[in-house]
Design an enzyme around this catalytic site. Structure first.
Site, PDB file in Angstrom:
ATOM      1  CB  THR A  14     -46.949 -35.590 -53.074  1.00 27.86           C
ATOM      2  OG1 THR A  14     -46.874 -36.155 -54.398  1.00 27.86           O
ATOM      3  CG2 THR A  14     -45.970 -36.302 -52.172  1.00 27.86           C
ATOM      4  NE  ARG A  46     -43.268 -38.451 -60.535  1.00 26.69           N
ATOM      5  CZ  ARG A  46     -43.624 -37.709 -61.556  1.00 26.69           C
ATOM      6  NH1 ARG A  46     -43.169 -37.985 -62.754  1.00 26.69           N
ATOM      7  NH2 ARG A  46     -44.431 -36.678 -61.398  1.00 26.69           N
ATOM      8  CG  ASP A  88     -41.497 -43.538 -61.965  1.00 29.51           C
ATOM      9  OD1 ASP A  88     -42.712 -43.739 -62.191  1.00 29.51           O
ATOM     10  OD2 ASP A  88     -40.728 -43.007 -62.788  1.00 29.51           O
ATOM     11  CD  GLU A 220     -65.902 -27.330 -61.636  1.00 28.04           C
ATOM     12  OE1 GLU A 220     -65.188 -27.841 -60.776  1.00 28.04           O
ATOM     13  OE2 GLU A 220     -65.770 -27.545 -62.856  1.00 28.04           O
ATOM     14  CG  HIS A 244     -69.222 -35.356 -61.156  1.00 27.18           C
ATOM     15  ND1 HIS A 244     -68.754 -36.474 -60.515  1.00 27.18           N
ATOM     16  CD2 HIS A 244     -68.197 -34.463 -61.134  1.00 27.18           C
ATOM     17  CE1 HIS A 244     -67.508 -36.269 -60.116  1.00 27.18           C
ATOM     18  NE2 HIS A 244     -67.148 -35.058 -60.489  1.00 27.18           N
ATOM     19  CE  LYS A 339     -67.888 -25.162 -54.887  1.00 27.04           C
ATOM     20  NZ  LYS A 339     -67.022 -26.095 -55.551  1.00 27.04           N
TER      21      LYS A 339
HETATM   22  N1  NAP Z   1     -57.757 -32.553 -57.570  1.00 27.36           N
HETATM   23  C1  NAP Z   1     -59.072 -32.707 -57.502  1.00 27.36           C
HETATM   24  O1  NAP Z   1     -59.806 -31.879 -56.969  1.00 27.36           O
HETATM   25  C2  NAP Z   1     -59.706 -33.932 -58.105  1.00 27.36           C
HETATM   26  C3  NAP Z   1     -61.101 -34.062 -58.020  1.00 27.36           C
HETATM   27  C4  NAP Z   1     -61.702 -35.202 -58.534  1.00 27.36           C
HETATM   28  C5  NAP Z   1     -60.933 -36.174 -59.114  1.00 27.36           C
HETATM   29  N2  NAP Z   1     -59.569 -36.017 -59.200  1.00 27.36           N
HETATM   30  C6  NAP Z   1     -58.768 -37.090 -59.808  1.00 27.36           C
HETATM   31  O2  NAP Z   1     -57.757 -37.455 -58.894  1.00 27.36           O
HETATM   32  C7  NAP Z   1     -56.573 -37.843 -59.581  1.00 27.36           C
HETATM   33  C8  NAP Z   1     -55.403 -37.025 -59.063  1.00 27.36           C
HETATM   34  O3  NAP Z   1     -55.618 -35.669 -59.346  1.00 27.36           O
HETATM   35  P1  NAP Z   1     -54.735 -34.523 -58.686  1.00 27.36           P
HETATM   36  O4  NAP Z   1     -55.419 -33.250 -59.012  1.00 27.36           O
HETATM   37  O5  NAP Z   1     -54.450 -34.823 -57.278  1.00 27.36           O
HETATM   38  O6  NAP Z   1     -53.373 -34.622 -59.538  1.00 27.36           O
HETATM   39  P2  NAP Z   1     -51.944 -34.026 -59.158  1.00 27.36           P
HETATM   40  O7  NAP Z   1     -52.057 -32.895 -58.211  1.00 27.36           O
HETATM   41  O8  NAP Z   1     -51.242 -33.811 -60.448  1.00 27.36           O
HETATM   42  O9  NAP Z   1     -51.243 -35.224 -58.374  1.00 27.36           O
HETATM   43  C9  NAP Z   1     -50.704 -36.328 -59.032  1.00 27.36           C
HETATM   44  C10 NAP Z   1     -49.996 -37.205 -58.039  1.00 27.36           C
HETATM   45  O10 NAP Z   1     -49.436 -38.309 -58.749  1.00 27.36           O
HETATM   46  C11 NAP Z   1     -48.059 -38.466 -58.364  1.00 27.36           C
HETATM   47  N3  NAP Z   1     -47.335 -39.025 -59.496  1.00 27.36           N
HETATM   48  C12 NAP Z   1     -47.302 -38.551 -60.763  1.00 27.36           C
HETATM   49  N4  NAP Z   1     -46.526 -39.353 -61.532  1.00 27.36           N
HETATM   50  C13 NAP Z   1     -46.089 -40.338 -60.725  1.00 27.36           C
HETATM   51  C14 NAP Z   1     -45.250 -41.467 -60.916  1.00 27.36           C
HETATM   52  N5  NAP Z   1     -44.743 -41.753 -62.123  1.00 27.36           N
HETATM   53  N6  NAP Z   1     -44.996 -42.257 -59.872  1.00 27.36           N
HETATM   54  C15 NAP Z   1     -45.503 -42.004 -58.643  1.00 27.36           C
HETATM   55  N7  NAP Z   1     -46.312 -40.948 -58.406  1.00 27.36           N
HETATM   56  C16 NAP Z   1     -46.597 -40.128 -59.433  1.00 27.36           C
HETATM   57  C17 NAP Z   1     -47.626 -37.067 -58.008  1.00 27.36           C
HETATM   58  O11 NAP Z   1     -46.571 -37.114 -57.094  1.00 27.36           O
HETATM   59  P3  NAP Z   1     -45.046 -36.731 -57.473  1.00 27.36           P
HETATM   60  O12 NAP Z   1     -45.114 -35.454 -58.212  1.00 27.36           O
HETATM   61  O13 NAP Z   1     -44.429 -36.674 -56.119  1.00 27.36           O
HETATM   62  O14 NAP Z   1     -44.577 -37.863 -58.286  1.00 27.36           O
HETATM   63  C18 NAP Z   1     -48.867 -36.543 -57.295  1.00 27.36           C
HETATM   64  O15 NAP Z   1     -48.870 -36.996 -55.974  1.00 27.36           O
HETATM   65  C19 NAP Z   1     -56.876 -37.630 -61.059  1.00 27.36           C
HETATM   66  O16 NAP Z   1     -57.271 -38.841 -61.622  1.00 27.36           O
HETATM   67  C20 NAP Z   1     -58.030 -36.660 -61.057  1.00 27.36           C
HETATM   68  O17 NAP Z   1     -58.855 -36.797 -62.194  1.00 27.36           O
HETATM   69  C21 NAP Z   1     -58.950 -34.918 -58.700  1.00 27.36           C
END
Ligand code: NAP
Length: 487
Positions: A14, A46, A88, A220, A244, A339
Site C-alpha cells: 500500500t 496493515r 502485520d 533533486e 546510487h 532535478k
Molecule cells: N518511495 C520511493 O520513491 C522509494 C524510492 C526508492 C527506494 N524506496 C524504498 O522503498 C521502501 C518503501 O518506501 P515507501 O516510500 O514506499 O514507504 P511507505 O510509503 O512508508 O510505505 C511503507 C509500506 O510498509 C507497510 N508497512 C509498514 N509497517 C508495516 C507492518 N508492520 N506490517 C505490514 N506492512 C507494514 C505500509 O503499509 P500499512 O501502512 O498498510 O501497514 C506501506 O505499505 C523503503 O525501503 C524505501 O527506502 C522508496
C-alpha cells in the site's frame, strides 16, 4: 523470453513505492506482454482492504504514475491478477497466515510455486522480516524457486548491513537475494559501459593522462515530502551516496572487462569501490561537505534539532594506476535548483606545442579549451560532447560547441522504467543489475570511514537556500579554483 510462473508478494503493497513505481511497472509489463502467463501479485500491508478496494486504490495510482497510456481493458485484465492480504509483518505468527494465503492462491492458479518477494517497506522492517522468514516461506519447502528483492538502503552502516545480510542468508542462498539499487536498472547507466568500451574514441582516453576530473551529480528539486520519518533517520550519504552515486562512479571508472558476464562486472565494480578513499593529503573539510536546506527542521516527522544532512559533496580518489591524481567529485541533495542525474567527464586542456603553435599562428587567444562529455541519466537521457571551435567570422575567438544526443528523440520510445527492468530480471533469475553483497560491504566501509573522519573534523552542517545548488562551501572541495561544478 523465458517466463517462469511467478507469484510476486509485495510487502508494503500500500506504500508510496508500490503505488508510484512497482504497480505501474507491472502494468507496463502487462501491456508489453512481459509478464508470465501465470503471474499474480499479492500486496501485504496493515491497512484493511478487501481485494476490490485494493485494486481500486492501485488503479488510481497506475493511471497517474504509469509512463504508458491508460488502457481500461489492459488494466482490467491486470487487476484480476492482484490480491491483498492485511497483516502485520512484525508479528511472527502473521507469516504462517501469509504463507498459507500464497500457497492456496498459487494452487488455485495451478501455477508452479515460484515466489518473488519484494520488500517495499521501511528499512527498519527489513531485519524483523528477515527473521520471520526463516522457516515458513524460505527455500527448500515446496518445489519452485524463492527469490527476494530488498529495497535500499541495505543497512544503516557496515555493522547493521552485516547483521541484515546474515539474517537473510539464514533463509535464502545469496544467489536468490536481489539487493535493489534502481539506478542499476536505468538505461543510461548501462549505456556508460557501451559508450566506454564500444567506441574507439573514448576508451583510450579514459584515464589520468587525458581526464582532468569526473563529476557525478544526482540533484533533486523536491524536498522530503511525506517521507520525513525515513529520511531523518537516513540522510543524503546513506540514502543516495552509498548506493546510487557509488554505483554510478563504479560503472564509470571500473577497469575494462575481458568478457561481459555477471561475475566479472560485479568484481570489477567491487575492486573499484575498494580503491576509493577521501582525497589524500586534504583535510576532511576540504574533501567532504554536508548541508541542510533551510526549512528542513519544520518538515513533518523531522526532529526540530535534526542534524541530518540533505546535501553532501565529496572529493574522492580512485587509487588505481588508471586514475592516479584524478579527483572524482560527487554531489547530491534535496531541494536543489534542478532535478538531474549525470556524469560529467572533464578532459584535460590541450598543452602540446602543436596546439600552442596553432593558437599563435592564427593569433587566437588562449581561452579555456574544454572538452566535456556529459552522460545524462535523468530526467532526459542522452549524451553531450563539448568541444572547441573558432567562432565563425572572428579571427581571434575560440568558443565552445556542443554535440547533443537525446536518446528518446532518436528512438521515439521511452526507455523502460528501471523497476520494469529489475522485476523482469528477477523473474528470469538474472542478477547482473543488482548490488552484490561485496559492493554493499565495501561501500558501507567507505561511508563509515567518511562519517568518522567528518565527525572528528569540524562535523559542520552547512545551511543552504532551497532551489540553490547547495551550500557554497561545496565549491571549496574543487581543486585550486580551476574546476567548477557542471550542471
Ligand atoms: N518511495 C520511493 O520513491 C522509494 C524510492 C526508492 C527506494 N524506496 C524504498 O522503498 C521502501 C518503501 O518506501 P515507501 O516510500 O514506499 O514507504 P511507505 O510509503 O512508508 O510505505 C511503507 C509500506 O510498509 C507497510 N508497512 C509498514 N509497517 C508495516 C507492518 N508492520 N506490517 C505490514 N506492512 C507494514 C505500509 O503499509 P500499512 O501502512 O498498510 O501497514 C506501506 O505499505 C523503503 O525501503 C524505501 O527506502 C522508496
Amino acid at each position: 523470453l523465458h517466463k517462469d510462473d511467478c507469484t510476486m508478494v509485495i510487502f508494503g503493497g500500500t506504500g508510496d513505492l508500490a503505488r508510484r513505481k512497482l504497480m505501474p511497472a507491472l502494468y507496463n509489463m502487462q501491456l508489453e506482454d512481459k509478464l508470465p502467463d501465470k503471474f499474480s501479485v499479492i500486496g501485504v500491508g496493515r491497512k484493511e482492504h478487501n481485494t476490490a478496494g485494493y485494486r481500486e486504490l492501485l488503479s488510481a495510482a497506475v493511471a497517474e504514475f504509469s509512463t504508458q497510456t491508460w488502457d481500461p481493458d489492459a488494466w482490467h485484465s491486470f487487476a484480476t491478477r492482484i490480491q491483498y492480504i492485511s497483516s502485520d509483518v512484525e508479528d511472527p505468527a502473521s507469516f504462517q497466515v501469509i504463507k498459507t494465503f500464497i500457497q492456496d492462491h498459487t494452487n488455485q492458479k495451478e501455477a508452479v510455486h515460484n515466489y518473488l518477494y519484494y520488500l517495499a517497506v521501511g528499512p527498519h522492517l527489513f531485519l524483523p522480516i528477515a527473521k520471520n522468514f526463516s522457516g515458513p516461506m524460505s527455500e527448500g519447502e515446496l518445489e519452485g524457486w524463492r527469490r527476494i528483492m530488498i529495497e535500499k538502503p541495505f543497512g544503516q552502516d557496515l555493522a547493521t548491513a552485516r547483521d541484515l545480510n546474515k539474517a537473510f542468508c539464514a533463509s535464502f542462498s545469496d544467489r536468490n537475494i536481489y539487493r535493489v539499487d534502481h539506478y542499476l536498472g536505468k538505461e543510461m547507466l548501462q549505456n556508460i559501459m557501451v559508450v566506454r568500451f564500444v567506441n574507439t574514441v573514448f576508451e583510450p582516453l579514459w584515464n589520468k593522462d587525458y581526464i582532468d576530473n569526473v563529476q557525478i551529480t544526482v540533484a533533486e528539486n523536491d524536498g522530503i515530502g511525506i517521507r520525513g520519518d525515513y529520511y531523518d533517520r537516513t540522510g543524503a550519504m546513506r540514502d543516495m551516496v552509498q548506493s546510487h552515486l557509488l554505483q554510478m562512479l563504479a560503472v564509470t571508472a571500473m577497469e575494462p572487462l575481458r568478457s561481459i558476464d555477471e561475475e566479472r562486472i560485479v568484481s570489477s565494480k567491487v575492486n573499484l569501490i575498494r580503491a576509493l578513499t577521501p582525497w589524500p593529503g586534504d583535510k576532511i573539510d576540504t574533501t567532504m561537505v554536508l548541508g541542510q536546506y533551510r526549512g528542513y527542521l519544520e518538515e513533518k516527522d523531522v526532529a526540530t534539532d535534526s542534524s541530518t544532512e540533505t546535501y553532501s559533496a565529496l572529493k574522492l580518489a580512485v587509487n588505481t594506476p588508471r586514475w592516479q591524481g584524478v579527483p572524482f567529485y560527487l554531489r547530491t541533495g534535496k531541494k536543489l535548483e534542478e532535478k538531474q542525474a549525470r556524469v560529467t567527464i572533464q578532459f584535460k586542456e590541450p598543452l602540446s606545442n602543436d596546439v600552442n603553435l596553432i593558437l599563435n599562428t592564427l593569433s587566437l587567444e588562449k581561452n579555456r579549451l574544454l572538452n566535456l562529455l556529459v552522460i545524462k541519466v535523468q530526467p532526459q537521457e542522452g549524451l553531450a560532447f563539448q568541444f572547441n571551435i573558432k567562432k565563425p567570422g572572428s579571427a581571434i575567438e575560440i568558443v565552445p560547441a556542443e554535440m547533443d544526443f537525446c536518446q528518446p528523440c532518436a528512438f521515439l520510445i521511452n526507455s523502460p522504467e528501471a523497476y520494469e527492468c529489475l522485476i523482469e530480471d528477477a523473474i528470469q533469475g538474472d542478477k547482473s543489475r543488482f548490488s552484490s553483497w561485496n559492493e554493499i560491504e565495501s561501500s558501507w566501509t567507505l561511508i563509515d570511514e567518511l562519517f568518522k573522519s567528518y565527525k572528528a573534523g569540524s562535523g559542520k552542517l552547512n545551511l543552504y537556500e532551497p532551489a540553490s545548488w547547495g551550500p557554497r562551501q561545496a565549491d571549496s572541495i574543487l581543486s585550486g579554483g580551476k574546476v567548477r561544478w557542471w550542471s
